[in-house]
Design a protein around this motif. Sequence first.
Motif, PDB file in Angstrom:
ATOM      1  N   GLY A  67       8.798 -14.637  -1.694  1.00 43.64           N
ATOM      2  CA  GLY A  67       8.466 -13.225  -1.760  1.00 43.64           C
ATOM      3  C   GLY A  67       8.712 -12.583  -0.412  1.00 43.64           C
ATOM      4  O   GLY A  67       9.290 -13.188   0.506  1.00 43.64           O
ATOM      5  N   VAL A  68       8.290 -11.345  -0.273  1.00 46.02           N
ATOM      6  CA  VAL A  68       8.507 -10.587   0.956  1.00 46.02           C
ATOM      7  C   VAL A  68       7.216  -9.904   1.369  1.00 46.02           C
ATOM      8  O   VAL A  68       6.243  -9.850   0.613  1.00 46.02           O
ATOM      9  N   VAL A  69       7.222  -9.383   2.588  1.00 49.73           N
ATOM     10  CA  VAL A  69       6.096  -8.599   3.095  1.00 49.73           C
ATOM     11  C   VAL A  69       6.619  -7.227   3.510  1.00 49.73           C
ATOM     12  O   VAL A  69       7.820  -7.055   3.742  1.00 49.73           O
ATOM     13  N   VAL A  70       5.699  -6.277   3.620  1.00 52.75           N
ATOM     14  CA  VAL A  70       6.062  -4.915   4.029  1.00 52.75           C
ATOM     15  C   VAL A  70       5.204  -4.515   5.221  1.00 52.75           C
ATOM     16  O   VAL A  70       3.978  -4.687   5.206  1.00 52.75           O
ATOM     17  N   GLY A  71       5.848  -3.998   6.251  1.00 57.02           N
ATOM     18  CA  GLY A  71       5.157  -3.445   7.408  1.00 57.02           C
ATOM     19  C   GLY A  71       5.397  -1.960   7.486  1.00 57.02           C
ATOM     20  O   GLY A  71       6.510  -1.489   7.231  1.00 57.02           O
ATOM     21  N   VAL A  72       4.354  -1.195   7.825  1.00 53.97           N
ATOM     22  CA  VAL A  72       4.456   0.264   7.911  1.00 53.97           C
ATOM     23  C   VAL A  72       3.936   0.715   9.268  1.00 53.97           C
ATOM     24  O   VAL A  72       2.865   0.281   9.708  1.00 53.97           O
ATOM     25  N   SER A 116       9.737   1.565  -1.581  1.00 58.55           N
ATOM     26  CA  SER A 116      10.359   1.392  -2.894  1.00 58.55           C
ATOM     27  C   SER A 116      11.880   1.398  -2.787  1.00 58.55           C
ATOM     28  O   SER A 116      12.566   0.581  -3.421  1.00 58.55           O
ATOM     29  N   ARG A 117      12.418   2.291  -1.971  1.00 61.24           N
ATOM     30  CA  ARG A 117      13.872   2.373  -1.814  1.00 61.24           C
ATOM     31  C   ARG A 117      14.421   1.112  -1.142  1.00 61.24           C
ATOM     32  O   ARG A 117      15.474   0.594  -1.547  1.00 61.24           O
ATOM     33  N   GLY A 125      11.555  -6.366  -6.649  1.00 62.65           N
ATOM     34  CA  GLY A 125      10.541  -5.553  -7.298  1.00 62.65           C
ATOM     35  C   GLY A 125       9.242  -5.592  -6.519  1.00 62.65           C
ATOM     36  O   GLY A 125       9.027  -6.459  -5.665  1.00 62.65           O
ATOM     37  N   ARG A 126       8.327  -4.684  -6.833  1.00 62.77           N
ATOM     38  CA  ARG A 126       7.040  -4.649  -6.126  1.00 62.77           C
ATOM     39  C   ARG A 126       6.215  -5.898  -6.385  1.00 62.77           C
ATOM     40  O   ARG A 126       5.356  -6.252  -5.574  1.00 62.77           O
TER      41      ARG A 126
END
Length: 374
Positions: A67-72, A116-117, A125-126
Motif C-alpha cells: 500500500g501507500v501513505v499520504v503526507g500533507v 485523489s488526483r 485507489g483510496r
Amino acid sequence: MDIIRRESGVTRADLSLMTGLSRSAIAEAVQDLLNDHLVAEDVLEPGGKGAGRGRPSALLVATPPRGVVVGVDFGHDHVGVAVADTEGTVLAEQTSAVNVDGQGRAALDAAAGMASRLLSQLGLGRDQVLSVAAGIPAPLDVQSNRIRAVSIMPGWTRLNPADELSGLFGRRVITFNDAELGAQGEMRFGAARGLRDFVYIKASEGIGASLVLNGSVYRGSLGLSGEIGHTRLSDQSQGLWCRCGNRGCLETVVSSVLVAERMREVGLVAADEIFPLAAAGADPVTSAIVTEAGRTLGRVLADLCNWLNPAGVVLGGALGSAGQPFVDGVRESINRYAHPSAAEAVEVKTAQLGLRSELLGAVAVACHEALYVG
C-alpha cells in the motif's frame, strides 16, 4: 515485530536471546508472522551473521505492507501533498497556492482533491492508502486537536483539522504542527540523521521550532512547545505589535516577509517578485540582510542552547533556503551569547530537504504509522 523492524533483520536465535523466550516459543511466533506475510526469510551466507556449522540460519526481515501513505503540508499560502511507499520513497507529489490561513475549508478540500488526483495518476485507489499525516502551520492542542492561536489562521476558527481531514480521506489522519514535521523530515531523510538532540527551526512567515530530545519530538503538556517566534527580544513597550497580542516578539523583527520588505526597500527586487534568497551568498547586500536576520534569531537560539545543550540546530523554511549567510548570522550570535561549551557543542546547518522538510516529515510520520501502528 518491533525487534525485527528495529534490528533490520535478526535470526531466531537472536530473538530468543533478546526476549528470553524459549526456542519453541520463538519458532511458533515466527511461524505466525510468516503465515501472515509480515516477515520474510533471507538465508544467510556461510560465515554471515548467525551462521553456524550446520544448516544456514535464516535472517528474518520485516515485509513492508502493501500500500501507500499520504503526507500533507499546509503552509500559510500553499498546500503540498505527497504519495509515497511505506519505506518513504515519494511516488508523486503536488503543491498548489492556496490561501490556507483565511480559507480553511477550501484548503482542506484542496488537500483531499490533490491526493485523489495523485492516487489516480498512480493507478491506485483510496483503499490502498494505509495512513495519512498532515502538518498545520499553527500551535495544535494535543488534547483537542484544535488550533490554539486563531489569530494566526482565522479561517480555521471552528474547524478541527484532524476530524475534518479524517472525514475527507475516509480514515484517521494524524496532525502535527508543521515545525514538528519539519524536524521529523530532517531526522528521517535530511540534515538531522544521526542526531538525537537538536532543534529544528522553520523560519518563514513566522518563526517556529521543534525540539527533539533523546530522539523524540518534545511537544509539551499541550503540544505548544517551540513557539519561539513569540519570545520578546527586549522590555521595550514600544516594540511592534505581534499577532499574539504582545509587543517586540522575535517574529516582528525576523521573518521571510520582513526580509522581503527590506530587500524591496533597497531595490533588490520588484514588489511582485519572489526575493532571491537562494542567491544570498552571491549578492553582498542580500547577504548582509540575511546575515543580520540570522544574528537576531541566533540571539534567541543562544539561550535555547544554554537550556538544552543540543548537538545541532537545523535551519529550515524560506530563510533557511538562503544558505550560508543565514547560518553565519545564527552561528555568530550563538558563539557570542551562549555558554562557550554549549556553543562549541552545537552544529548549525541548513535543512537538507529545503522547503520539502515538512512535506517529507508528514510522509515519515505516515510511514511510521503504517509500519508500526497500522
